[in-house]
Design an enzyme around this catalytic site. Structure first.
Site, PDB file in Angstrom:
ATOM      1  N   ASN A  10      -6.051  -1.267  -6.816  1.00 15.38           N
ATOM      2  CA  ASN A  10      -6.592  -0.241  -6.029  1.00 15.38           C
ATOM      3  C   ASN A  10      -7.684   0.556  -6.319  1.00 15.38           C
ATOM      4  OD1 ASN A  10      -7.816   0.044  -3.886  1.00 15.38           O
ATOM      5  ND2 ASN A  10      -5.271   0.575  -2.744  1.00 15.38           N
ATOM      6  N   TRP A  11      -8.952   0.432  -5.570  1.00  7.33           N
ATOM      7  CA  TRP A  11     -10.420   0.667  -6.563  1.00  7.33           C
ATOM      8  C   TRP A  11     -10.485   1.594  -5.152  1.00  7.33           C
ATOM      9  CZ3 TRP A  11     -13.541  -2.808  -9.602  1.00  7.33           C
ATOM     10  CH2 TRP A  11     -13.519  -3.167 -10.864  1.00  7.33           C
ATOM     11  N   LYS A  12      -9.955   1.143  -3.673  1.00  7.06           N
ATOM     12  CA  LYS A  12     -10.406   2.101  -2.874  1.00  7.06           C
ATOM     13  C   LYS A  12     -11.681   2.022  -2.700  1.00  7.06           C
ATOM     14  CE  LYS A  12      -5.779   4.328  -2.865  1.00  7.06           C
ATOM     15  NZ  LYS A  12      -4.835   5.838  -2.994  1.00  7.06           N
ATOM     16  N   HIS A  96      -2.039  -1.321   3.490  1.00  2.00           N
ATOM     17  CA  HIS A  96      -2.300   0.814   3.205  1.00  2.00           C
ATOM     18  C   HIS A  96      -2.124   1.531   3.423  1.00  2.00           C
ATOM     19  CE1 HIS A  96      -3.491   3.717  -0.465  1.00  2.00           C
ATOM     20  NE2 HIS A  96      -2.889   2.509  -0.871  1.00  2.00           N
ATOM     21  N   GLU A  98      -3.151   4.014   3.915  1.00  2.00           N
ATOM     22  CA  GLU A  98      -4.653   4.654   4.090  1.00  2.00           C
ATOM     23  C   GLU A  98      -5.358   4.213   5.540  1.00  2.00           C
ATOM     24  OE1 GLU A  98      -6.586   4.734   0.671  1.00  2.00           O
ATOM     25  OE2 GLU A  98      -4.718   6.261  -0.236  1.00  2.00           O
ATOM     26  N   GLU A 168       4.753   1.543  -1.766  1.00  2.00           N
ATOM     27  CA  GLU A 168       3.789   2.804  -1.572  1.00  2.00           C
ATOM     28  C   GLU A 168       4.263   3.831  -0.676  1.00  2.00           C
ATOM     29  OE1 GLU A 168       0.515   1.893  -3.962  1.00  2.00           O
ATOM     30  OE2 GLU A 168      -0.499   1.416  -2.156  1.00  2.00           O
ATOM     31  N   GLY A 174      -1.908   8.968  -4.613  1.00  3.20           N
ATOM     32  CA  GLY A 174      -2.816  10.335  -4.549  1.00  3.20           C
ATOM     33  C   GLY A 174      -2.274  12.101  -5.037  1.00  3.20           C
ATOM     34  N   SER A 214       0.882   7.213  -7.882  1.00  9.02           N
ATOM     35  CA  SER A 214       0.774   8.324  -8.537  1.00  9.02           C
ATOM     36  C   SER A 214       0.984   7.446  -9.918  1.00  9.02           C
ATOM     37  CB  SER A 214       1.467   9.438  -8.794  1.00  9.02           C
ATOM     38  OG  SER A 214       0.624  10.119  -7.670  1.00  9.02           O
ATOM     39  N   GLY A 235      -3.630   3.521  -8.098  1.00  8.54           N
ATOM     40  CA  GLY A 235      -5.129   4.016  -7.147  1.00  8.54           C
ATOM     41  C   GLY A 235      -5.743   4.357  -8.511  1.00  8.54           C
ATOM     42  N   GLY A 236      -5.543   5.759  -8.530  1.00  9.79           N
ATOM     43  CA  GLY A 236      -6.533   6.750  -8.782  1.00  9.79           C
ATOM     44  C   GLY A 236      -6.938   6.655 -10.671  1.00  9.79           C
TER      45      GLY A 236
HETATM   46  P1  PGA Z   1      -2.319   6.341  -6.572  1.00  2.00           P
HETATM   47  O1  PGA Z   1      -2.841   5.695  -5.083  1.00  2.00           O
HETATM   48  O2  PGA Z   1      -2.174   5.623  -7.440  1.00  2.00           O
HETATM   49  O3  PGA Z   1      -3.493   7.574  -6.404  1.00  2.00           O
HETATM   50  O4  PGA Z   1      -1.184   6.874  -6.274  1.00  2.00           O
HETATM   51  C1  PGA Z   1      -1.631   4.456  -4.707  1.00  2.00           C
HETATM   52  C2  PGA Z   1      -2.483   3.733  -3.992  1.00  2.00           C
HETATM   53  O5  PGA Z   1      -2.977   3.831  -3.363  1.00  2.00           O
HETATM   54  O6  PGA Z   1      -2.879   2.163  -4.462  1.00  2.00           O
END
Ligand code: PGA
Length: 251
Positions: A10-12, A96, A98, A168, A174, A214, A235-236
């Protein structure tokens, strides 16, 4: 039938179109070398078209990071499922944390998005997860059960066969704090059982449940070794080619 592992990035809200295409092409090359797992990337909307054209014919799947429920209409700022179909995008991340936390998306809205996606042939990656406060108050299972039940409200066994669920924990996203493999496995087993009680067992057993929060090259192998963890939503670490390539190549 064992479930086919799925690694999703997920590149956000990151990367220009050129950066996204460059990363996508490299990821698609790695993915092409693995025939026992699926690889998905979710670029920002601005790069969906270019990335879809760049890797659409390879084995890498593209997902959007959200999707509206109506085909068209007065929904300023939204992208419809048919618009994704038009771009050749087969999957969509929905719910998600967020979106839930920053943009106040409710379970009801998540449910509309899931049903809108399914009605147009888009596979939802439905995200659920508890906050730290909810975990500390021993509400983890209750919260996850209601997010899953409400997110899938009105969906029959026939509809849910292809969906992907992503667990998640909000406190792990993150933050560099991963759920331990035992914590994640416990939740995944619970979610699997919940799905088996709610849907036809053979169909529930097909649903892939990803872990997210993470995920990194140094913890992916032990997470993926758990019997009920079918993949990862990253994500990251998905923004850096070397780390995502290592995650795709989990052992
Ligand atoms: P993260 O994000 O790997 O940076 O913790 C995961 C996500 O939000 O899907």
């Amino acid at each position: 039938m064992p479930r086919r592992p799925l690694i999703a990035g997920n590149w956000k809200m990151h990367l220009s179109v050129a950066q996204a295409v460059e990363l996508a092409e490299k990821v698609a090359e790695v993915a092409a070398g693995c025939n026992d797992r699926d690889v998905v990337i979710a670029p920002p909307f601005t790069a969906l078209d270019a990335v879809s054209k760049a890797v659409g014919k390879t084995s890498t799947f593209i997902a959007s990071q959200n999707v509206a429920w109506e085909k068209e209409g007065a929904f300023t700022g939204e992208i419809s499922p048919t618009m994704l179909v038009d771009l050749g995008v087969p999957m969509a991340i929905i719910g998600h944390s967020e979106r839930r936390q920053i943009f106040q998306e409710s379970d009801k809205m998540v449910n509309l998005r899931v049903k809108g996606a399914l009605a147009n042939g888009i596979v939802p990656i439905l995200c659920i997860g508890e906050t730290l406060g909810q975990r500390e108050a021993d509400m983890t299972f209750k919260v996850l059960e209601s997010q899953l039940a409400e997110g899938l409200e009105g969906c029959t066994s026939e509809m849910v066969g292809d969906i992907v669920v992503a667990y998640e924990p909000v406190w792990a996203i993150g933050t560099g704090k991963t759920a331990s493999k035992e914590q994640a496995q416990e939740v995944h087993a619970y979610l699997r059982q919940f799905l088996e009680e709610k849907y036809r067992k053979d169909i529930a057993q097909k649903i892939r449940i990803l872990y997210g929060g993470s995920v990194k090259p140094d913890n992916v192998d032990s997470l993926m070794a758990q019997p009920d963890i079918d993949g990862a939503l990253v994500g990251g670490a998905a923004l850096k080619f070397e780390s995502f390539a290592r995650i795709i190549n989990f052992i």
